[in-house]
Motif scaffolding. Structure first.
Motif, PDB file in Angstrom:
ATOM      1  N   ARG A 228       0.931  -1.075   0.306  1.00 42.46           N
ATOM      2  CA  ARG A 228       0.049   0.059  -0.180  1.00 42.46           C
ATOM      3  C   ARG A 228       0.775   1.308   0.037  1.00 42.46           C
ATOM      4  N   ARG A 229       0.169   2.081  -0.726  1.00 40.60           N
ATOM      5  CA  ARG A 229       1.232   3.529  -0.472  1.00 40.60           C
ATOM      6  C   ARG A 229       0.018   4.574  -0.393  1.00 40.60           C
ATOM      7  N   PRO A 230       0.313   5.668   0.456  1.00 38.27           N
ATOM      8  CA  PRO A 230       1.293   5.726   1.398  1.00 38.27           C
ATOM      9  C   PRO A 230       1.426   4.423   2.099  1.00 38.27           C
ATOM     10  N   LEU A 231       2.699   4.028   2.834  1.00 32.35           N
ATOM     11  CA  LEU A 231       2.757   2.971   3.722  1.00 32.35           C
ATOM     12  C   LEU A 231       1.916   2.895   4.817  1.00 32.35           C
ATOM     13  N   LEU A 232       1.579   1.589   5.200  1.00 31.78           N
ATOM     14  CA  LEU A 232       0.947   1.320   6.337  1.00 31.78           C
ATOM     15  C   LEU A 232       1.685   1.007   7.561  1.00 31.78           C
ATOM     16  N   ASP A 233       1.640   1.397   8.940  1.00 27.93           N
ATOM     17  CA  ASP A 233       2.650   1.032   9.566  1.00 27.93           C
ATOM     18  C   ASP A 233       2.255  -0.412  10.114  1.00 27.93           C
ATOM     19  N   GLU A 234       3.282  -0.964  10.592  1.00 28.28           N
ATOM     20  CA  GLU A 234       3.478  -2.636  10.970  1.00 28.28           C
ATOM     21  C   GLU A 234       2.143  -2.919  11.940  1.00 28.28           C
ATOM     22  N   ASP A 235       1.798  -2.164  12.814  1.00 29.26           N
ATOM     23  CA  ASP A 235       0.597  -2.550  13.631  1.00 29.26           C
ATOM     24  C   ASP A 235      -0.586  -2.535  12.828  1.00 29.26           C
ATOM     25  N   THR A 236      -0.891  -1.608  11.988  1.00 32.42           N
ATOM     26  CA  THR A 236      -1.957  -1.466  11.194  1.00 32.42           C
ATOM     27  C   THR A 236      -2.080  -2.647  10.140  1.00 32.42           C
ATOM     28  N   ILE A 237      -1.046  -3.231   9.729  1.00 30.71           N
ATOM     29  CA  ILE A 237      -0.772  -4.195   8.667  1.00 30.71           C
ATOM     30  C   ILE A 237      -1.356  -5.332   9.430  1.00 30.71           C
ATOM     31  N   GLU A 238      -0.691  -5.709  10.727  1.00 34.36           N
ATOM     32  CA  GLU A 238      -1.073  -6.830  11.497  1.00 34.36           C
ATOM     33  C   GLU A 238      -2.442  -6.731  11.719  1.00 34.36           C
ATOM     34  N   GLN A 239      -2.986  -5.782  12.267  1.00 32.95           N
ATOM     35  CA  GLN A 239      -4.407  -5.606  12.503  1.00 32.95           C
ATOM     36  C   GLN A 239      -5.404  -6.225  11.550  1.00 32.95           C
ATOM     37  N   ARG A 240      -5.025  -5.546  10.434  1.00 33.19           N
ATOM     38  CA  ARG A 240      -6.006  -5.761   9.136  1.00 33.19           C
ATOM     39  C   ARG A 240      -5.807  -7.169   8.659  1.00 33.19           C
ATOM     40  N   VAL A 241      -4.615  -7.967   8.776  1.00 26.90           N
ATOM     41  CA  VAL A 241      -4.506  -9.260   8.294  1.00 26.90           C
ATOM     42  C   VAL A 241      -5.298 -10.104   9.370  1.00 26.90           C
ATOM     43  N   THR A 242      -5.135  -9.787  10.674  1.00 27.55           N
ATOM     44  CA  THR A 242      -6.019 -10.549  11.521  1.00 27.55           C
ATOM     45  C   THR A 242      -7.458 -10.299  11.271  1.00 27.55           C
ATOM     46  N   ALA A 243      -8.139  -9.214  10.846  1.00 31.33           N
ATOM     47  CA  ALA A 243      -9.165  -8.759  10.839  1.00 31.33           C
ATOM     48  C   ALA A 243      -9.837  -9.712   9.349  1.00 31.33           C
ATOM     49  N   ARG A 244      -8.852  -9.556   8.524  1.00 30.87           N
ATOM     50  CA  ARG A 244      -9.595 -10.153   7.070  1.00 30.87           C
ATOM     51  C   ARG A 244      -9.413 -11.745   7.093  1.00 30.87           C
ATOM     52  N   LEU A 245      -8.505 -12.400   8.000  1.00 32.84           N
ATOM     53  CA  LEU A 245      -8.648 -13.708   8.287  1.00 32.84           C
ATOM     54  C   LEU A 245      -9.965 -14.199   9.304  1.00 32.84           C
ATOM     55  N   ALA A 246     -10.144 -13.094  10.187  1.00 32.08           N
ATOM     56  CA  ALA A 246     -11.374 -13.313  10.999  1.00 32.08           C
ATOM     57  C   ALA A 246     -12.633 -13.536  10.047  1.00 32.08           C
ATOM     58  N   ARG A 247     -12.690 -12.677   9.074  1.00 29.35           N
ATOM     59  CA  ARG A 247     -13.770 -12.738   8.035  1.00 29.35           C
ATOM     60  C   ARG A 247     -14.022 -14.112   7.391  1.00 29.35           C
ATOM     61  N   GLN A 248     -13.170 -14.738   7.323  1.00 28.71           N
ATOM     62  CA  GLN A 248     -13.160 -16.087   6.485  1.00 28.71           C
ATOM     63  C   GLN A 248     -13.946 -17.031   7.456  1.00 28.71           C
ATOM     64  N   GLU A 249     -14.296 -16.676   8.736  1.00 32.01           N
ATOM     65  CA  GLU A 249     -14.999 -17.763   9.351  1.00 32.01           C
ATOM     66  C   GLU A 249     -16.366 -17.843   8.940  1.00 32.01           C
ATOM     67  N   ILE A 250     -16.930 -16.948   7.856  1.00 35.49           N
ATOM     68  CA  ILE A 250     -18.099 -17.239   7.276  1.00 35.49           C
ATOM     69  C   ILE A 250     -18.053 -18.262   6.291  1.00 35.49           C
ATOM     70  N   LEU A 251     -16.894 -18.789   5.828  1.00 34.43           N
ATOM     71  CA  LEU A 251     -16.759 -20.177   5.123  1.00 34.43           C
ATOM     72  C   LEU A 251     -17.183 -21.384   5.814  1.00 34.43           C
ATOM     73  N   ASN A 252     -17.081 -21.238   7.005  1.00 33.50           N
ATOM     74  CA  ASN A 252     -17.321 -22.619   8.178  1.00 33.50           C
ATOM     75  C   ASN A 252     -18.806 -22.251   8.899  1.00 33.50           C
ATOM     76  N   ARG A 253     -19.461 -21.224   8.489  1.00 33.85           N
ATOM     77  CA  ARG A 253     -20.593 -21.030   9.254  1.00 33.85           C
ATOM     78  C   ARG A 253     -21.917 -21.918   8.919  1.00 33.85           C
ATOM     79  N   TRP A 254     -22.717 -22.079   9.754  1.00 32.53           N
ATOM     80  CA  TRP A 254     -23.918 -23.053   9.422  1.00 32.53           C
ATOM     81  C   TRP A 254     -25.034 -22.593   9.871  1.00 32.53           C
ATOM     82  N   PRO A 255     -26.155 -22.208   9.068  1.00 37.63           N
ATOM     83  CA  PRO A 255     -26.232 -22.635   7.775  1.00 37.63           C
ATOM     84  C   PRO A 255     -25.190 -21.806   6.976  1.00 37.63           C
TER      85      PRO A 255
END
Length: 285
Positions: free
Chosen positions: A140-167
């Motif tokens: 990304r430009r402008p650069l994101l700081d490391e904490d923000t990157i890690e926060q957003r990585v975690t958030a994006r992976l958390a979204r993927q829980e929808i793939l295991n949701r039932w129904p």
């Protein structure tokens, strides 16, 4: 109705989660946590031991510099005998994980009955691997700081829980061929994300289609979008570009986007052909 969000979050590399509009809840949570910890007579080190986090992490949460995960909030509420005070903030704190422009869409996505998505520049977030997500955010430009990157990585992976949701929600992805050939992060990262696409595409509730580059007809020339069908059958369309977003709720506008998606699907490879195409790409790496 058309909702337009124009965030400042992506415009400044120095900004942190607590700087973003609507994330004052993170600071409020931190202050409440510190107050309850003090009332319990625990210093950060002892409290950290009880909840399974380092004292430095506890300090970051209390100062609103990091966004706590749900498991921390649950554990902290129990250890501090908070009576649900911290747990009551969990949903709002979770929303603050996302860039301001995506928060409304994230809330709708998490409860969706159907998700239809057309991708033209990168593999959709719900199909990404951790390494692929981190590579994208690091570019990304402008650069994101490391904490923000890690926060957003975690958030994006958390979204993927929808793939295991039932129904299980019905999910459809149409991805441009060029997206599947771009080695963001290197060939090893690309190989891993293609393998994930194959694995996800074999789920009964998921269909993944590839739009070949050599197609003479492509109704997706206006760019990427997501269609979200909510409980009750209402449908909205989410459009995003350059850190800005539009959430379409007007029925006529949404109907036009839905019709366009139907045409795009008919022009792309079938789901079976598409998985074969991804396997071929993997074989070439």
């Amino acid at each position: 109705m058309t909702t337009v969000n124009e965030p400042d979050a992506e415009a400044n590399a120095e900004q942190r989660p607590d700087d973003e509009p609507g994330s004052g809840v993170v600071v409020a949570f931190g202050r409440q946590l510190k107050l309850l910890r003090g009332r319990a007579g625990l210093d950060r080190t002892e409290f950290g031991k009880r909840v399974g986090y380092a004292a430095q992490s506890v300090a970051s949460f209390e100062q609103g510099r990091r966004i706590p995960q749900p498991r921390f909030i649950d554990r902290a509420d129990d250890v501090l005998d908070a009576g649900g005070v911290l747990k009551a903030l969990k949903e709002e704190v979770a929303r603050a994980q996302y860039p301001a422009f995506f928060r409304d869409a994230a809330r709708l996505e998490a409860k969706a009955l159907e998700l239809f998505l057309y991708a033209v520049s990168a593999v959709p977030g719900l199909l990404q691997t951790e390494e692929y997500t981190r590579a994208l955010l690091a570019m990304r430009r402008p650069l994101l700081d490391e904490d923000t990157i890690e926060q957003r990585v975690t958030a994006r992976l958390a979204r993927q829980e929808i793939l295991n949701r039932w129904p299980a929600p019905l999910m459809s992805f149409v991805v441009e061929e060029a997206v599947l050939r771009r080695p963001f992060g290197g060939n090893d990262v690309l190989r891993a994300v293609l393998d994930r696409i194959l694995h996800t595409g074999r789920k009964r509730n998921v269909e993944i289609q590839v739009m070949p580059t050599d197609r003479e007809d492509n109704a997706g020339v206006d760019g990427p979008f997501t269609l979200i069908t909510c409980k009750g059958g209402d449908q909205v369309a989410y459009l995003e570009v350059q850190g800005r977003s539009i959430l379409l709720t007007d029925r006529n506008e949404v109907r036009a986007v839905a019709a366009r998606y139907g045409i795009i699907r008919s022009q792309a490879l079938t789901p079976r052909e598409s998985l074969g195409f991804v396997e071929k790409l993997l074989g070439e790496l």
